[in-house]
Structure formats: C-alpha cells, structure tokens
Design a protein around this motif. Structure first.
Motif, short mmCIF file in Angstrom:
data_model
loop_
_atom_site.label_atom_id
_atom_site.label_comp_id
_atom_site.label_asym_id
_atom_site.label_seq_id
_atom_site.Cartn_x
_atom_site.Cartn_y
_atom_site.Cartn_z
N HIS A 117 3.80 4.83 -4.82
CA HIS A 117 3.05 5.52 -5.81
C HIS A 117 1.76 5.70 -5.14
CE1 HIS A 117 5.34 5.84 -9.60
NE2 HIS A 117 5.71 4.70 -9.27
N GLU A 174 -0.74 7.85 -10.14
CA GLU A 174 -0.41 8.91 -9.44
C GLU A 174 -0.80 10.28 -10.18
OE1 GLU A 174 3.86 10.59 -7.60
OE2 GLU A 174 3.62 8.49 -8.07
N SER A 177 0.18 9.14 -4.18
CA SER A 177 -1.36 9.62 -4.71
C SER A 177 -2.25 10.17 -3.60
CB SER A 177 -1.84 8.12 -5.35
OG SER A 177 -1.24 7.81 -6.55
N ALA A 233 -4.36 11.02 -9.57
CA ALA A 233 -4.64 11.34 -8.06
C ALA A 233 -4.21 12.73 -7.91
CB ALA A 233 -3.86 10.30 -7.44
N THR A 234 -3.45 13.36 -8.73
CA THR A 234 -2.93 14.80 -8.45
C THR A 234 -3.87 15.62 -9.40
OG1 THR A 234 -0.60 13.94 -8.09
CG2 THR A 234 -1.10 16.29 -8.71
#
Length: 192
Positions: free
Chosen positions: A26, A88, A30, A91-92
């Motif tokens: 993950h 994650e 990320s 982070a996107t």
C-alpha cells in the motif's frame, strides 16, 4: 489447544508477515500514485490558453476526482486492510486534486501573466496550489486579477469540501470496512 502452543504461534507469523507485505504494498502504491500524477503534471502538454474549455476540463477533472473518491470509498469498505486502503486513496485523490488546480493556475499565468504577483512556472503553480490547500496564507505569490481570485476562491471552497466531506466519507468507509472485517454488525445510522 493449538492456539496456545507452537502451532498457534506459527499461524500468527504468516499473518504478521502478510500484514507487513500489505503495508509495504500500500505504501509503495501510494508513493507511486503521487509520483505518477506529479510526473504527468510536469510532462503534460499545457500549451493551450486559459479559456472556457480549460474551465470545462477543470470541472470534468473535479467530477473525475469525485468519482474516484466514491469508488475508493467503496473499495475501502471492502478492503482487507481498510486503513491502509484509505491511505492509498488519499495518496491518489489529493495529488489529483492539486495537479488539476496547478495546471489551471499555470495555464492562467501563461495566458495572462498579470494574474499573479509574479510569473508562474509549473513548480510555482504547484507551490501556490499547495499553499492555498494548506491554508498557510499567501506569501510571495498572490492572485492579482479577478479571474485569478475567482479561481483561487473556487479552490478554497473545494479545499473545504475535500478536507471536510471527502475525509469524512473515506474515514466512514474505513469504519464500515473494519466492522465488516470484524463482524461487529451492520453500520449504524447517521451520526448526530
């Protein structure tokens, strides 16, 4: 019987190992997502002017952002490790949000340099976007035209939505995912 003996300890090791592998996966995804979106921002052919099509693309991009958050929330609630999946997702989603506004500021500054207190390259536009997002206030770069101020105001409002609503949705999905995994029963009604 086995739970207390060596066999139980042996079963716990793969679980811990699996959890470490999942955490690493993950975190790598990320970092890769954030790096990919930032790289695409720097490589994108941003050579058009700031016009109604640019505004339309920003709106479409924000709609894609909203769809991504909704899809991520559903994925979080079904994930084996919901907290890691939420990291994650952030982070996107957050870098996508930031590069959408950065590209818009960059295009505006390229077409109308007087829109900001100084010329903006891509890094300056990203810096300005993060400054607005982090609510640390304006420093060396400020919007100076009505269009620049309107775009910055739009980002400020969207920032509040991202920080408030999106965070609540993602953390709610984490709660649902944890309850689903632990079998503590259905998600309760809305909080009051």
């Amino acid at each position: 019987m086995d739970r207390d003996g060596p066999a139980g300890a042996a079963r716990a090791v793969p679980t811990a190992r699996r959890r470490r592998r999942a955490t690493a996966g993950h975190l790598v995804r990320s970092a890769a997502s954030a790096a990919l979106l930032t790289t695409l921002y720097y490589l994108a052919p941003l050579d058009r002017g700031f016009d109604p099509v640019t505004v339309l693309l920003l709106v479409v991009g924000l709609a894609v952002f909203g769809g991504l958050v909704a899809w991520q929330a559903a994925a979080i609630s079904r994930a084996q490790y919901p907290r890691l999946r939420a990291v994650e997702a952030l982070a996107t989603a957050v870098p996508l949000f930031l590069v959408l506004f950065s590209a818009s500021y960059f295009l505006l500054a390229a077409q109308a340099p007087q829109s900001f207190s100084e010329p903006l390259n891509r890094t300056d536009a990203l810096y300005f976007t993060v400054t607005v997002f982090a609510t640390v206030g304006f420093g060396d770069i400020v919007p100076t035209t009505q269009t620049g101020r309107a775009l910055t105001t739009l980002q400020m409002v969207a920032d509040l939505i991202v920080v408030g609503v999106v965070a609540k949705v993602l953390f709610g999905a984490v709660r649902i995912g944890i309850r689903r995994r632990t079998g503590d029963g259905p998600e309760p009604g809305p909080e009051r």
